[in-house]
Design a protein around this motif. Sequence first.
Motif, mmCIF file in Angstrom:
data_model
loop_
_atom_site.group_PDB
_atom_site.id
_atom_site.type_symbol
_atom_site.label_atom_id
_atom_site.label_comp_id
_atom_site.label_asym_id
_atom_site.label_seq_id
_atom_site.Cartn_x
_atom_site.Cartn_y
_atom_site.Cartn_z
ATOM 1 N N ALA A 1 13.245 2.353 -15.767
ATOM 2 C CA ALA A 1 11.922 1.725 -15.650
ATOM 3 C C ALA A 1 11.747 1.110 -14.262
ATOM 4 O O ALA A 1 10.678 1.232 -13.655
ATOM 5 C CB ALA A 1 11.733 0.669 -16.731
ATOM 6 N N ALA A 2 12.797 0.476 -13.753
ATOM 7 C CA ALA A 2 12.727 -0.112 -12.414
ATOM 8 C C ALA A 2 12.563 0.974 -11.350
ATOM 9 O O ALA A 2 11.789 0.804 -10.400
ATOM 10 C CB ALA A 2 13.976 -0.942 -12.141
ATOM 11 N N ALA A 3 13.275 2.077 -11.510
ATOM 12 C CA ALA A 3 13.152 3.185 -10.558
ATOM 13 C C ALA A 3 11.752 3.791 -10.603
ATOM 14 O O ALA A 3 11.156 4.079 -9.558
ATOM 15 C CB ALA A 3 14.215 4.245 -10.839
ATOM 16 N N ALA A 4 11.220 3.981 -11.794
ATOM 17 C CA ALA A 4 9.862 4.523 -11.928
ATOM 18 C C ALA A 4 8.834 3.568 -11.326
ATOM 19 O O ALA A 4 7.907 3.995 -10.626
ATOM 20 C CB ALA A 4 9.548 4.806 -13.392
ATOM 21 N N ALA A 5 8.999 2.279 -11.579
ATOM 22 C CA ALA A 5 8.090 1.282 -10.999
ATOM 23 C C ALA A 5 8.218 1.265 -9.477
ATOM 24 O O ALA A 5 7.210 1.146 -8.763
ATOM 25 C CB ALA A 5 8.385 -0.100 -11.577
ATOM 26 N N GLY A 6 9.440 1.404 -8.982
ATOM 27 C CA GLY A 6 9.654 1.475 -7.533
ATOM 28 C C GLY A 6 8.962 2.673 -6.913
ATOM 29 O O GLY A 6 8.396 2.586 -5.812
ATOM 30 N N LEU A 7 8.975 3.804 -7.612
ATOM 31 C CA LEU A 7 8.271 4.981 -7.112
ATOM 32 C C LEU A 7 6.763 4.774 -7.102
ATOM 33 O O LEU A 7 6.077 5.236 -6.183
ATOM 34 C CB LEU A 7 8.637 6.211 -7.949
ATOM 35 C CG LEU A 7 9.994 6.825 -7.641
ATOM 36 C CD1 LEU A 7 10.360 7.855 -8.698
ATOM 37 C CD2 LEU A 7 9.997 7.448 -6.247
ATOM 38 N N VAL A 8 6.243 4.069 -8.091
ATOM 39 C CA VAL A 8 4.808 3.750 -8.095
ATOM 40 C C VAL A 8 4.473 2.923 -6.857
ATOM 41 O O VAL A 8 3.506 3.208 -6.141
ATOM 42 C CB VAL A 8 4.397 3.025 -9.395
ATOM 43 C CG1 VAL A 8 2.983 2.468 -9.286
ATOM 44 C CG2 VAL A 8 4.510 3.971 -10.590
ATOM 45 N N VAL A 9 5.290 1.927 -6.569
ATOM 46 C CA VAL A 9 5.061 1.085 -5.386
ATOM 47 C C VAL A 9 5.184 1.919 -4.109
ATOM 48 O O VAL A 9 4.373 1.787 -3.180
ATOM 49 C CB VAL A 9 6.038 -0.112 -5.367
ATOM 50 C CG1 VAL A 9 5.974 -0.862 -4.050
ATOM 51 C CG2 VAL A 9 5.751 -1.042 -6.538
ATOM 52 N N TYR A 10 6.193 2.791 -4.050
ATOM 53 C CA TYR A 10 6.398 3.668 -2.892
ATOM 54 C C TYR A 10 5.141 4.496 -2.622
ATOM 55 O O TYR A 10 4.651 4.560 -1.486
ATOM 56 C CB TYR A 10 7.605 4.579 -3.140
ATOM 57 C CG TYR A 10 7.826 5.626 -2.091
ATOM 58 C CD1 TYR A 10 8.615 5.365 -0.977
ATOM 59 C CD2 TYR A 10 7.250 6.885 -2.196
ATOM 60 C CE1 TYR A 10 8.818 6.330 -0.002
ATOM 61 C CE2 TYR A 10 7.445 7.854 -1.230
ATOM 62 C CZ TYR A 10 8.234 7.571 -0.137
ATOM 63 O OH TYR A 10 8.431 8.522 0.825
ATOM 64 N N PHE A 11 4.603 5.140 -3.663
ATOM 65 C CA PHE A 11 3.435 5.991 -3.454
ATOM 66 C C PHE A 11 2.155 5.184 -3.268
ATOM 67 O O PHE A 11 1.214 5.669 -2.623
ATOM 68 C CB PHE A 11 3.327 7.041 -4.561
ATOM 69 C CG PHE A 11 4.342 8.144 -4.379
ATOM 70 C CD1 PHE A 11 4.204 9.056 -3.340
ATOM 71 C CD2 PHE A 11 5.448 8.230 -5.191
ATOM 72 C CE1 PHE A 11 5.145 10.055 -3.131
ATOM 73 C CE2 PHE A 11 6.396 9.231 -5.002
ATOM 74 C CZ PHE A 11 6.241 10.148 -3.957
ATOM 75 N N LEU A 12 2.084 3.960 -3.771
ATOM 76 C CA LEU A 12 0.964 3.079 -3.433
ATOM 77 C C LEU A 12 0.988 2.741 -1.946
ATOM 78 O O LEU A 12 -0.061 2.730 -1.275
ATOM 79 C CB LEU A 12 1.000 1.798 -4.270
ATOM 80 C CG LEU A 12 0.514 1.899 -5.707
ATOM 81 C CD1 LEU A 12 0.802 0.597 -6.457
ATOM 82 C CD2 LEU A 12 -0.978 2.238 -5.753
ATOM 83 N N CYS A 13 2.182 2.473 -1.426
ATOM 84 C CA CYS A 13 2.330 2.200 0.013
ATOM 85 C C CYS A 13 1.978 3.433 0.833
ATOM 86 O O CYS A 13 1.335 3.328 1.888
ATOM 87 C CB CYS A 13 3.749 1.731 0.332
ATOM 88 S SG CYS A 13 4.134 0.095 -0.320
ATOM 89 N N ALA A 14 2.399 4.614 0.349
ATOM 90 C CA ALA A 14 2.049 5.858 1.046
ATOM 91 C C ALA A 14 0.537 6.052 1.053
ATOM 92 O O ALA A 14 -0.045 6.451 2.071
ATOM 93 C CB ALA A 14 2.750 7.038 0.380
ATOM 94 N N ALA A 15 -0.114 5.774 -0.077
ATOM 95 C CA ALA A 15 -1.570 5.899 -0.146
ATOM 96 C C ALA A 15 -2.238 4.926 0.824
ATOM 97 O O ALA A 15 -3.202 5.288 1.518
ATOM 98 C CB ALA A 15 -2.061 5.657 -1.574
ATOM 99 N N ALA A 16 -1.725 3.714 0.888
ATOM 100 C CA ALA A 16 -2.274 2.725 1.819
ATOM 101 C C ALA A 16 -2.104 3.202 3.268
ATOM 102 O O ALA A 16 -3.011 3.033 4.090
ATOM 103 C CB ALA A 16 -1.600 1.370 1.616
ATOM 104 N N ALA A 17 -0.957 3.805 3.583
ATOM 105 C CA ALA A 17 -0.730 4.322 4.938
ATOM 106 C C ALA A 17 -1.717 5.442 5.252
ATOM 107 O O ALA A 17 -2.247 5.515 6.370
ATOM 108 C CB ALA A 17 0.710 4.819 5.074
ATOM 109 N N HIS A 18 -1.970 6.308 4.277
ATOM 110 C CA HIS A 18 -2.941 7.378 4.476
ATOM 111 C C HIS A 18 -4.334 6.806 4.726
ATOM 112 O O HIS A 18 -5.045 7.259 5.641
ATOM 113 C CB HIS A 18 -2.992 8.297 3.241
ATOM 114 C CG HIS A 18 -1.936 9.338 3.216
ATOM 115 N ND1 HIS A 18 -2.131 10.606 3.690
ATOM 116 C CD2 HIS A 18 -0.659 9.301 2.755
ATOM 117 C CE1 HIS A 18 -1.026 11.309 3.526
ATOM 118 N NE2 HIS A 18 -0.117 10.536 2.953
#
Length: 118
Positions: A71-88
Amino acid sequence: MILLPEPVWPVIVLAVIVFGDGLLTFRPPRAIAACLDGVGFPREWWWVLAVVKFLAAAGLVTGIWIPGLGAAAAAGLVVYFLCAAAAHLRARYVGRDFWLNCLGMLVICIAVLAFCFL
């Protein structure tokens, strides 16, 4: 919240996808390199993305047996791709790569988190 994934198969599929994405980050194809350059991510830091993806894949797989880790890894991936979206969005690099790759992976990660752990 469920601490062990149920069902397990979406977590395994996500781990395989993220691991493969990590492999592609070491020697990115032209499209991935253009995306990373498009958002202004420094080339000398590209290796960090691969490490993050490998750790996430390991956390997802290990989390099948260790409560809370998946669950922590999945949540971390959500945060990772939210950051990627923000960078885009910040770089105004919102073409096909943003919609298919970045937001597509964000949706997949959210779906796995919700479907397997909530």
